[in-house]
Design a protein around this motif. Sequence first.
Motif, mmCIF file in Angstrom:
data_model
loop_
_atom_site.group_PDB
_atom_site.id
_atom_site.type_symbol
_atom_site.label_atom_id
_atom_site.label_comp_id
_atom_site.label_asym_id
_atom_site.label_seq_id
_atom_site.Cartn_x
_atom_site.Cartn_y
_atom_site.Cartn_z
ATOM 1 N N TRP A 53 0.186 -45.387 -12.418
ATOM 2 C CA TRP A 53 0.309 -46.142 -11.161
ATOM 3 C C TRP A 53 1.368 -47.214 -11.366
ATOM 4 O O TRP A 53 1.479 -47.783 -12.457
ATOM 5 N N GLU A 54 2.135 -47.467 -10.326
ATOM 6 C CA GLU A 54 3.194 -48.462 -10.416
ATOM 7 C C GLU A 54 3.185 -49.345 -9.178
ATOM 8 O O GLU A 54 2.912 -48.875 -8.070
ATOM 9 N N MET A 55 3.491 -50.627 -9.389
ATOM 10 C CA MET A 55 3.568 -51.602 -8.293
ATOM 11 C C MET A 55 4.841 -52.419 -8.465
ATOM 12 O O MET A 55 5.141 -52.896 -9.557
ATOM 13 N N SER A 56 5.590 -52.570 -7.358
ATOM 14 C CA SER A 56 6.803 -53.388 -7.361
ATOM 15 C C SER A 56 6.425 -54.866 -7.370
ATOM 16 O O SER A 56 5.283 -55.224 -7.079
ATOM 17 N N PRO A 57 7.387 -55.743 -7.661
ATOM 18 C CA PRO A 57 7.106 -57.164 -7.526
ATOM 19 C C PRO A 57 6.637 -57.470 -6.104
ATOM 20 O O PRO A 57 7.162 -56.923 -5.126
ATOM 21 N N GLY A 58 5.620 -58.299 -6.007
ATOM 22 C CA GLY A 58 5.036 -58.653 -4.724
ATOM 23 C C GLY A 58 3.543 -58.856 -4.868
ATOM 24 O O GLY A 58 3.035 -59.023 -5.979
ATOM 25 N N PHE A 59 2.870 -58.817 -3.733
ATOM 26 C CA PHE A 59 1.446 -59.145 -3.692
ATOM 27 C C PHE A 59 0.677 -58.085 -2.918
ATOM 28 O O PHE A 59 1.205 -57.476 -1.994
ATOM 29 N N MET A 60 -0.581 -57.910 -3.285
ATOM 30 C CA MET A 60 -1.483 -57.054 -2.515
ATOM 31 C C MET A 60 -2.928 -57.405 -2.862
ATOM 32 O O MET A 60 -3.201 -58.041 -3.875
ATOM 33 N N GLN A 61 -3.830 -57.003 -1.978
ATOM 34 C CA GLN A 61 -5.261 -57.136 -2.248
ATOM 35 C C GLN A 61 -5.880 -55.755 -2.133
ATOM 36 O O GLN A 61 -5.332 -54.866 -1.485
ATOM 37 N N ASP A 62 -7.020 -55.572 -2.802
ATOM 38 C CA ASP A 62 -7.620 -54.248 -2.829
ATOM 39 C C ASP A 62 -9.112 -54.362 -3.086
ATOM 40 O O ASP A 62 -9.604 -55.407 -3.529
ATOM 41 N N VAL A 63 -9.824 -53.278 -2.814
ATOM 42 C CA VAL A 63 -11.211 -53.111 -3.219
ATOM 43 C C VAL A 63 -11.186 -51.963 -4.209
ATOM 44 O O VAL A 63 -10.731 -50.862 -3.887
ATOM 45 N N GLU A 64 -11.633 -52.225 -5.421
ATOM 46 C CA GLU A 64 -11.423 -51.306 -6.534
ATOM 47 C C GLU A 64 -12.474 -50.202 -6.645
ATOM 48 O O GLU A 64 -13.582 -50.324 -6.145
ATOM 49 N N ALA A 65 -12.077 -49.169 -7.364
ATOM 50 C CA ALA A 65 -12.960 -48.076 -7.794
ATOM 51 C C ALA A 65 -13.295 -48.333 -9.263
ATOM 52 O O ALA A 65 -12.712 -49.218 -9.895
ATOM 53 N N ASP A 66 -14.224 -47.553 -9.825
ATOM 54 C CA ASP A 66 -14.493 -47.638 -11.263
ATOM 55 C C ASP A 66 -13.264 -47.144 -12.006
ATOM 56 O O ASP A 66 -12.832 -45.998 -11.806
ATOM 57 N N GLU A 67 -12.696 -47.997 -12.865
ATOM 58 C CA GLU A 67 -11.435 -47.652 -13.515
ATOM 59 C C GLU A 67 -11.255 -48.429 -14.806
ATOM 60 O O GLU A 67 -11.637 -49.588 -14.908
ATOM 61 N N TYR A 68 -10.656 -47.763 -15.763
ATOM 62 C CA TYR A 68 -10.107 -48.405 -16.957
ATOM 63 C C TYR A 68 -8.603 -48.234 -16.864
ATOM 64 O O TYR A 68 -8.126 -47.183 -16.435
ATOM 65 N N PHE A 69 -7.846 -49.262 -17.262
ATOM 66 C CA PHE A 69 -6.394 -49.088 -17.303
ATOM 67 C C PHE A 69 -5.770 -49.898 -18.421
ATOM 68 O O PHE A 69 -6.355 -50.875 -18.902
ATOM 69 N N VAL A 70 -4.571 -49.462 -18.826
ATOM 70 C CA VAL A 70 -3.767 -50.172 -19.810
ATOM 71 C C VAL A 70 -2.374 -50.324 -19.221
ATOM 72 O O VAL A 70 -1.784 -49.350 -18.742
ATOM 73 N N VAL A 71 -1.850 -51.537 -19.269
ATOM 74 C CA VAL A 71 -0.502 -51.802 -18.764
ATOM 75 C C VAL A 71 0.509 -51.229 -19.754
ATOM 76 O O VAL A 71 0.461 -51.522 -20.947
ATOM 77 N N LEU A 72 1.409 -50.394 -19.234
ATOM 78 C CA LEU A 72 2.470 -49.800 -20.046
ATOM 79 C C LEU A 72 3.731 -50.652 -20.039
ATOM 80 O O LEU A 72 4.463 -50.704 -21.021
ATOM 81 N N SER A 73 4.000 -51.305 -18.912
ATOM 82 C CA SER A 73 5.182 -52.164 -18.795
ATOM 83 C C SER A 73 5.008 -53.073 -17.589
ATOM 84 O O SER A 73 4.212 -52.805 -16.701
ATOM 85 N N GLY A 74 5.792 -54.158 -17.590
ATOM 86 C CA GLY A 74 5.778 -55.087 -16.469
ATOM 87 C C GLY A 74 4.921 -56.312 -16.724
ATOM 88 O O GLY A 74 4.316 -56.472 -17.787
#
Length: 122
Positions: A53-74
């Motif tokens: 998953w990728e997100m550009s610079p900026g802002f957002m809000q969300d309601v999450e699902a069950d998830e594990y993640f690791v940041v690869l870059s940014g």
Amino acid sequence: MTIFPPHFECQKLLELPIARHPIETGQRIEGQVPATTGFHQVSTLGEAEIGVWEMSPGFMQDVEADEYFVVLSGRGRLQILGSDGFSTQEIELANGTAVRLKAGMHTRWAVTETLRKIYFTL
């Protein structure tokens, strides 16, 4: 069980082309620059999904699902809002940061450098 192909490498996750799209109206934060996001499903494991998953610079809000993640870059910041029994938390996001999100968490994302993560949803 899903086995990744032998040519699968972490570097490929960083190079994987991902088309980003504007976030939905309900994900925008008033007065903030809206981000764009996109994802690519890499594999599945039973009902679980593994992807990038990728997100550009900026802002957002969300309601999450069950998830594990690791940041690869940014770089960025993830704020978990204190609601529905979850405690308020603020997490700095950078290469290697690992996070566990639970279904129903209300979050706010503030990305300063295009953020890419590998995720595993339950």
